[in-house]
Write a protein that holds these residues in place. Structure first.
Motif, PDB file in Angstrom:
ATOM      1  N   ILE A  95      28.677  49.552  55.286  1.00 53.87           N
ATOM      2  CA  ILE A  95      29.274  48.730  56.339  1.00 53.87           C
ATOM      3  C   ILE A  95      30.326  49.565  57.064  1.00 53.87           C
ATOM      4  CG2 ILE A  95      30.571  46.638  56.860  1.00 53.87           C
ATOM      5  CD1 ILE A  95      27.926  45.932  55.706  1.00 53.87           C
ATOM      6  N   VAL A  96      30.261  49.554  58.396  1.00 55.14           N
ATOM      7  CA  VAL A  96      31.227  50.305  59.211  1.00 55.14           C
ATOM      8  C   VAL A  96      32.046  49.313  60.033  1.00 55.14           C
ATOM      9  CG1 VAL A  96      31.551  52.079  60.978  1.00 55.14           C
ATOM     10  CG2 VAL A  96      29.646  52.267  59.356  1.00 55.14           C
ATOM     11  N   PRO A  97      33.284  49.029  59.642  1.00 58.43           N
ATOM     12  CA  PRO A  97      34.119  48.141  60.461  1.00 58.43           C
ATOM     13  C   PRO A  97      34.552  48.839  61.739  1.00 58.43           C
ATOM     14  CG  PRO A  97      35.396  49.045  58.633  1.00 58.43           C
ATOM     15  CD  PRO A  97      33.976  49.500  58.431  1.00 58.43           C
ATOM     16  N   MET A  98      34.646  48.084  62.818  1.00 58.14           N
ATOM     17  CA  MET A  98      35.130  48.650  64.073  1.00 58.14           C
ATOM     18  C   MET A  98      36.551  49.183  63.870  1.00 58.14           C
ATOM     19  SD  MET A  98      34.804  49.390  67.266  1.00 58.14           S
ATOM     20  CE  MET A  98      33.243  48.579  67.665  1.00 58.14           C
ATOM     21  N   PRO A  99      36.771  50.481  64.093  1.00 60.59           N
ATOM     22  CA  PRO A  99      38.125  51.024  63.883  1.00 60.59           C
ATOM     23  C   PRO A  99      39.085  50.581  64.984  1.00 60.59           C
ATOM     24  CG  PRO A  99      36.658  52.720  64.750  1.00 60.59           C
ATOM     25  CD  PRO A  99      35.804  51.509  64.482  1.00 60.59           C
ATOM     26  N   ILE A 100      40.352  50.499  64.644  1.00 56.36           N
ATOM     27  CA  ILE A 100      41.385  50.252  65.643  1.00 56.36           C
ATOM     28  C   ILE A 100      42.359  51.417  65.610  1.00 56.36           C
ATOM     29  CG2 ILE A 100      41.172  47.743  65.484  1.00 56.36           C
ATOM     30  CD1 ILE A 100      43.719  47.686  63.828  1.00 56.36           C
ATOM     31  N   SER A 101      43.121  51.588  66.673  1.00 58.23           N
ATOM     32  CA  SER A 101      44.052  52.702  66.764  1.00 58.23           C
ATOM     33  C   SER A 101      45.242  52.493  65.830  1.00 58.23           C
ATOM     34  CB  SER A 101      44.550  52.855  68.197  1.00 58.23           C
ATOM     35  OG  SER A 101      45.357  51.743  68.563  1.00 58.23           O
ATOM     36  N   GLN A 102      45.946  53.572  65.577  1.00 61.05           N
ATOM     37  CA  GLN A 102      47.137  53.481  64.732  1.00 61.05           C
ATOM     38  C   GLN A 102      48.179  52.563  65.357  1.00 61.05           C
ATOM     39  OE1 GLN A 102      47.304  54.728  61.764  1.00 61.05           O
ATOM     40  NE2 GLN A 102      49.414  54.158  61.316  1.00 61.05           N
ATOM     41  N   GLN A 103      48.258  52.597  66.675  1.00 56.32           N
ATOM     42  CA  GLN A 103      49.198  51.720  67.381  1.00 56.32           C
ATOM     43  C   GLN A 103      48.871  50.246  67.133  1.00 56.32           C
ATOM     44  OE1 GLN A 103      49.333  52.374  71.632  1.00 56.32           O
ATOM     45  NE2 GLN A 103      50.336  50.416  72.019  1.00 56.32           N
ATOM     46  N   ARG A 104      47.580  49.893  67.243  1.00 56.73           N
ATOM     47  CA  ARG A 104      47.171  48.512  67.004  1.00 56.73           C
ATOM     48  C   ARG A 104      47.380  48.127  65.538  1.00 56.73           C
ATOM     49  NH1 ARG A 104      47.553  48.031  71.598  1.00 56.73           N
ATOM     50  NH2 ARG A 104      45.980  47.625  73.185  1.00 56.73           N
ATOM     51  N   LEU A 105      47.133  49.069  64.640  1.00 54.01           N
ATOM     52  CA  LEU A 105      47.299  48.798  63.218  1.00 54.01           C
ATOM     53  C   LEU A 105      48.757  48.497  62.890  1.00 54.01           C
ATOM     54  CD1 LEU A 105      45.875  48.681  60.479  1.00 54.01           C
ATOM     55  CD2 LEU A 105      46.340  51.117  60.203  1.00 54.01           C
ATOM     56  N   ILE A 106      49.671  49.212  63.504  1.00 54.60           N
ATOM     57  CA  ILE A 106      51.101  48.980  63.287  1.00 54.60           C
ATOM     58  C   ILE A 106      51.506  47.629  63.861  1.00 54.60           C
ATOM     59  CG2 ILE A 106      53.417  49.771  63.921  1.00 54.60           C
ATOM     60  CD1 ILE A 106      52.335  52.641  63.806  1.00 54.60           C
ATOM     61  N   GLU A 107      50.984  47.296  65.031  1.00 57.34           N
ATOM     62  CA  GLU A 107      51.323  46.028  65.682  1.00 57.34           C
ATOM     63  C   GLU A 107      50.849  44.828  64.866  1.00 57.34           C
ATOM     64  OE1 GLU A 107      49.495  46.289  69.482  1.00 57.34           O
ATOM     65  OE2 GLU A 107      51.020  47.634  70.330  1.00 57.34           O
ATOM     66  N   ARG A 108      49.624  44.906  64.342  1.00 56.17           N
ATOM     67  CA  ARG A 108      49.011  43.758  63.671  1.00 56.17           C
ATOM     68  C   ARG A 108      49.236  43.766  62.160  1.00 56.17           C
ATOM     69  NH1 ARG A 108      43.282  44.298  66.960  1.00 56.17           N
ATOM     70  NH2 ARG A 108      44.188  44.071  69.047  1.00 56.17           N
ATOM     71  N   GLY A 109      49.326  44.959  61.586  1.00 59.79           N
ATOM     72  CA  GLY A 109      49.500  45.053  60.143  1.00 59.79           C
ATOM     73  C   GLY A 109      48.197  45.169  59.383  1.00 59.79           C
ATOM     74  N   TYR A 110      47.078  45.032  60.057  1.00 62.75           N
ATOM     75  CA  TYR A 110      45.769  45.124  59.422  1.00 62.75           C
ATOM     76  C   TYR A 110      44.702  45.255  60.507  1.00 62.75           C
ATOM     77  CZ  TYR A 110      46.092  40.196  60.699  1.00 62.75           C
ATOM     78  OH  TYR A 110      46.305  39.025  61.392  1.00 62.75           O
ATOM     79  N   ASN A 111      43.537  45.734  60.082  1.00 66.16           N
ATOM     80  CA  ASN A 111      42.372  45.789  60.959  1.00 66.16           C
ATOM     81  C   ASN A 111      41.530  44.550  60.677  1.00 66.16           C
ATOM     82  OD1 ASN A 111      39.951  46.218  62.262  1.00 66.16           O
ATOM     83  ND2 ASN A 111      39.617  48.269  61.484  1.00 66.16           N
ATOM     84  N   GLN A 112      41.449  43.636  61.625  1.00 61.99           N
ATOM     85  CA  GLN A 112      40.742  42.377  61.417  1.00 61.99           C
ATOM     86  C   GLN A 112      39.256  42.609  61.124  1.00 61.99           C
ATOM     87  OE1 GLN A 112      42.065  43.296  64.329  1.00 61.99           O
ATOM     88  NE2 GLN A 112      40.276  43.450  65.671  1.00 61.99           N
ATOM     89  N   ALA A 113      38.672  43.634  61.728  1.00 61.41           N
ATOM     90  CA  ALA A 113      37.258  43.930  61.481  1.00 61.41           C
ATOM     91  C   ALA A 113      37.045  44.410  60.045  1.00 61.41           C
ATOM     92  CB  ALA A 113      36.759  44.983  62.467  1.00 61.41           C
ATOM     93  N   LEU A 114      38.011  45.142  59.527  1.00 55.28           N
ATOM     94  CA  LEU A 114      37.918  45.614  58.146  1.00 55.28           C
ATOM     95  C   LEU A 114      37.957  44.447  57.163  1.00 55.28           C
ATOM     96  CD1 LEU A 114      37.848  47.788  55.967  1.00 55.28           C
ATOM     97  CD2 LEU A 114      40.333  48.061  56.258  1.00 55.28           C
ATOM     98  N   LEU A 115      38.800  43.448  57.437  1.00 59.30           N
ATOM     99  CA  LEU A 115      38.872  42.277  56.561  1.00 59.30           C
ATOM    100  C   LEU A 115      37.530  41.541  56.520  1.00 59.30           C
ATOM    101  CD1 LEU A 115      42.391  40.790  57.455  1.00 59.30           C
ATOM    102  CD2 LEU A 115      41.773  42.332  55.595  1.00 59.30           C
ATOM    103  N   LEU A 116      36.884  41.427  57.678  1.00 56.43           N
ATOM    104  CA  LEU A 116      35.571  40.793  57.720  1.00 56.43           C
ATOM    105  C   LEU A 116      34.527  41.659  57.014  1.00 56.43           C
ATOM    106  CD1 LEU A 116      35.591  39.622  61.460  1.00 56.43           C
ATOM    107  CD2 LEU A 116      35.890  38.170  59.454  1.00 56.43           C
ATOM    108  N   ALA A 117      34.631  42.964  57.197  1.00 55.90           N
ATOM    109  CA  ALA A 117      33.660  43.894  56.621  1.00 55.90           C
ATOM    110  C   ALA A 117      33.736  43.916  55.099  1.00 55.90           C
ATOM    111  CB  ALA A 117      33.893  45.296  57.178  1.00 55.90           C
ATOM    112  N   GLU A 118      34.927  43.756  54.552  1.00 58.03           N
ATOM    113  CA  GLU A 118      35.081  43.805  53.100  1.00 58.03           C
ATOM    114  C   GLU A 118      34.278  42.703  52.415  1.00 58.03           C
ATOM    115  OE1 GLU A 118      39.516  45.856  52.749  1.00 58.03           O
ATOM    116  OE2 GLU A 118      39.319  43.675  52.733  1.00 58.03           O
ATOM    117  N   HIS A 119      34.273  41.526  53.013  1.00 57.41           N
ATOM    118  CA  HIS A 119      33.508  40.424  52.430  1.00 57.41           C
ATOM    119  C   HIS A 119      32.011  40.715  52.489  1.00 57.41           C
ATOM    120  CE1 HIS A 119      32.347  36.312  51.418  1.00 57.41           C
ATOM    121  NE2 HIS A 119      31.502  36.370  52.438  1.00 57.41           N
TER     122      HIS A 119
END
Length: 207
Positions: A95-119
């Motif tokens: 499974i390849v979650p859509m990556p987000i930039s480091q800037q977005r990761l800092i703003e949100r605290g997590y990659n929402q696509a990664l959370l969905l991908a883990e399940h």
């Protein structure tokens, strides 16, 4: 029998995330609200790709995704996971979650696509694979369509070479609009030797 009844009585009463009734299921919404979600459960075409989508990006799902994505409302995650589980997935190796930039990761605290991908990775019993990095988005004001697409493609960068490679992968994202990000990621995965690249998203706006 008595213990079974007692156990049910002791269970916490869950309110539906949408109508606030005390009839929520394990997905945090009641059966009525579940059935009234803007279901799609079909493939759509974007950038010459077929992408499997669970639902339309419409009320109330659009509001829930926005809160999940920008306001740390992670209690919606079980619902989104259950929605994705309604789809049929091809046999993949990773499974390849859509990556987000480091800037977005800092703003949100997590990659929402990664959370969905883990399940999905647990459900399909395959690993999460993240061979692509995403750089900070450049300003697109004043750019034409081709320039915008090129700008998006340049955001995706292959990480240092790895011995681990997969031929059949599934891209996971939360929302798809034009499909340009998935197409850019698709192109990089092809460069890594992926031969069958599928994609799934939680929601997409109506055309």
């Amino acid at each position: 029998m008595l213990m079974s009844k007692l156990s049910r009585l002791l269970q916490p009463v869950l309110s539906c995330s949408l109508c606030q009734s005390d009839r929520a299921t394990q997905s945090s919404v009641c059966q009525d609200c579940w059935q009234q979600l803007p279901w799609l459960k079909q493939h759509i075409h974007r950038q010459e790709m077929q992408i499997q989508v669970a639902a339309y990006y419409q009320y109330p799902l659009d509001r829930m995704i926005q809160q999940f994505k920008y306001e740390q409302q992670l209690h919606y995650l079980p619902l989104f996971n259950h929605m994705l589980s309604q789809l049929k997935f091809p046999k993949v190796q990773a499974i390849v979650p859509m990556p987000i930039s480091q800037q977005r990761l800092i703003e949100r605290g997590y990659n929402q696509a990664l959370l969905l991908a883990e399940h999905l990775a647990k459900r399909l019993n395959v690993p999460i694979w993240q061979p692509i990095l995403r750089q900070d988005q450049q300003h697109q004001k004043g750019l034409n369509r081709l320039e915008r697409l090129s700008n998006i493609e340049q955001q995706f960068v292959i990480q240092a070479p790895s011995k681990v490679r997969y031929r059949r992968v599934l891209i996971v994202d939360d929302v798809i609009t034009t499909g340009s990000s998935i197409q850019a990621l698709h192109s990089k995965l092809q460069q890594l030797g992926c031969q069958q690249i599928h994609a799934v998203c939680l929601a997409s706006p109506k055309n």
